[in-house]
Design a protein around this motif. Sequence first.
Motif, PDB file in Angstrom:
ATOM      1  N   TRP A  39       0.634  -1.036  -0.052  1.00 58.63           N
ATOM      2  CA  TRP A  39       0.044   0.082  -0.085  1.00 58.63           C
ATOM      3  C   TRP A  39       0.810   1.208  -0.035  1.00 58.63           C
ATOM      4  N   LEU A  40       1.985   1.164   0.368  1.00 54.04           N
ATOM      5  CA  LEU A  40       2.956   2.389   0.229  1.00 54.04           C
ATOM      6  C   LEU A  40       3.160   2.743  -1.325  1.00 54.04           C
ATOM      7  N   SER A  41       2.926   1.826  -2.028  1.00 50.09           N
ATOM      8  CA  SER A  41       3.246   1.853  -3.682  1.00 50.09           C
ATOM      9  C   SER A  41       1.804   1.436  -4.640  1.00 50.09           C
ATOM     10  N   TYR A  48       5.947   4.456  -5.262  1.00 51.14           N
ATOM     11  CA  TYR A  48       6.714   5.421  -4.313  1.00 51.14           C
ATOM     12  C   TYR A  48       8.194   5.385  -4.604  1.00 51.14           C
ATOM     13  N   CYS A  49       8.804   6.502  -4.155  1.00 51.69           N
ATOM     14  CA  CYS A  49      10.302   6.484  -4.162  1.00 51.69           C
ATOM     15  C   CYS A  49      11.190   5.512  -4.000  1.00 51.69           C
ATOM     16  N   THR A  50      10.703   5.382  -2.457  1.00 49.91           N
ATOM     17  CA  THR A  50      11.771   4.389  -1.705  1.00 49.91           C
ATOM     18  C   THR A  50      11.610   2.851  -2.317  1.00 49.91           C
ATOM     19  N   HIS A  51      10.644   2.682  -3.248  1.00 46.29           N
ATOM     20  CA  HIS A  51      10.600   1.215  -3.930  1.00 46.29           C
ATOM     21  C   HIS A  51      11.138   1.335  -5.161  1.00 46.29           C
ATOM     22  N   ALA A  52      11.771   2.445  -5.723  1.00 45.13           N
ATOM     23  CA  ALA A  52      12.265   2.592  -7.231  1.00 45.13           C
ATOM     24  C   ALA A  52      12.912   1.516  -7.756  1.00 45.13           C
ATOM     25  N   LYS A  54       3.240   7.006   6.415  1.00 42.32           N
ATOM     26  CA  LYS A  54       4.526   7.329   7.166  1.00 42.32           C
ATOM     27  C   LYS A  54       5.120   6.192   7.675  1.00 42.32           C
ATOM     28  N   LEU A  55       4.132   5.252   8.362  1.00 42.53           N
ATOM     29  CA  LEU A  55       4.833   4.147   9.143  1.00 42.53           C
ATOM     30  C   LEU A  55       5.174   3.046   8.083  1.00 42.53           C
ATOM     31  N   LEU A  56       4.469   3.042   6.941  1.00 40.22           N
ATOM     32  CA  LEU A  56       4.947   2.143   5.912  1.00 40.22           C
ATOM     33  C   LEU A  56       6.205   2.495   5.244  1.00 40.22           C
TER      34      LEU A  56
END
Length: 317
Positions: free
Chosen positions: A26-28, A47-51, A253-255
């Motif tokens: 769900w973050l991406s 999302y950028c953290t999963h790029a 945010k916690l994700l």
Amino acid sequence: MKESNKPASKAARFKQLGITVFERGWLSSNNVLIQGNESTALVDSGYCTHADQTLALVRQALQGRELELLLNTHLHSDHCGGNSALQTAFPKLKTWIPPGQAKSVSAWDPVALTYEPTGQSCPAFEFESILNPGTTLRLGDVLWEIHAAKGHDPHSIVLFEPEKKVLISADSLWENGFGIVFPELEGIEAFEDVANTLTLIESLNPLTIVPGHGAVFEDVDGALQRARSRLDQFVNNPDKHRRHALKVLIKFKLLEWQCAPALQMFDWYVKTPYVASIERRLPAPDMDALRDSLDSLIKDLAKSNALRIEGDLLINV
């Protein structure tokens, strides 16, 4: 032998359209890769953290082909956070975005694009063209219709393939609900826009929906019924929608963090402008009242198993 009038299976429809769906957490947002004989396209980039994960998934599915087109259904950070990485990895990639925020992207204004106010991240990216509702676009070997889908985001679009009746619905309809109605949080009436978008989806009569988050589904009537029920609750009790939005932002945010001290979350909660706006805070808020507010939201999230509390730590589950 008579030819069957039964619709092709979901797998058959996806194969005929060249679709591969990467269902993300769900973050991406989910990514939808569409390949044809001469062209390739990706809808939404996560999302950028999963790029890095996005790049790996796309490259594996492409099997050496180039990615030629990137589309964003809307410009929330969980749908376009991987744009920059994809543009770097595929230098010939063309990016198309919905109308409405093109100037903010060109000037790269992270405030107007809501990334800074919501406490989220999105590396700067460029675009070449606009996805205009009411037009069609060839993705792979097939023409897809572009439809406006206001509500969750005033600029969002959805993509519909009318022959196989597949809808890429972004955050306008999930199997169990829809995305936060952000304009309502900003004092702009938009619940009616949500209702109109649900009516649009019903009129398209899709057989299969690829949502922005969650699994692909085919019980469209059930999803529409659940979405309308949820919308009625929010219309009748806007405070419920605001509280829901606060919980979603905390969970998001916690994700990203996965695990954080409660004090870190409180610091983020106090300093994030969008949270302050939703709470309609006074210029000098009572810190004890803010702690009570956050504690109440965290307890609700823990009760619904969206997070776990271990001592002073908040842990994503």
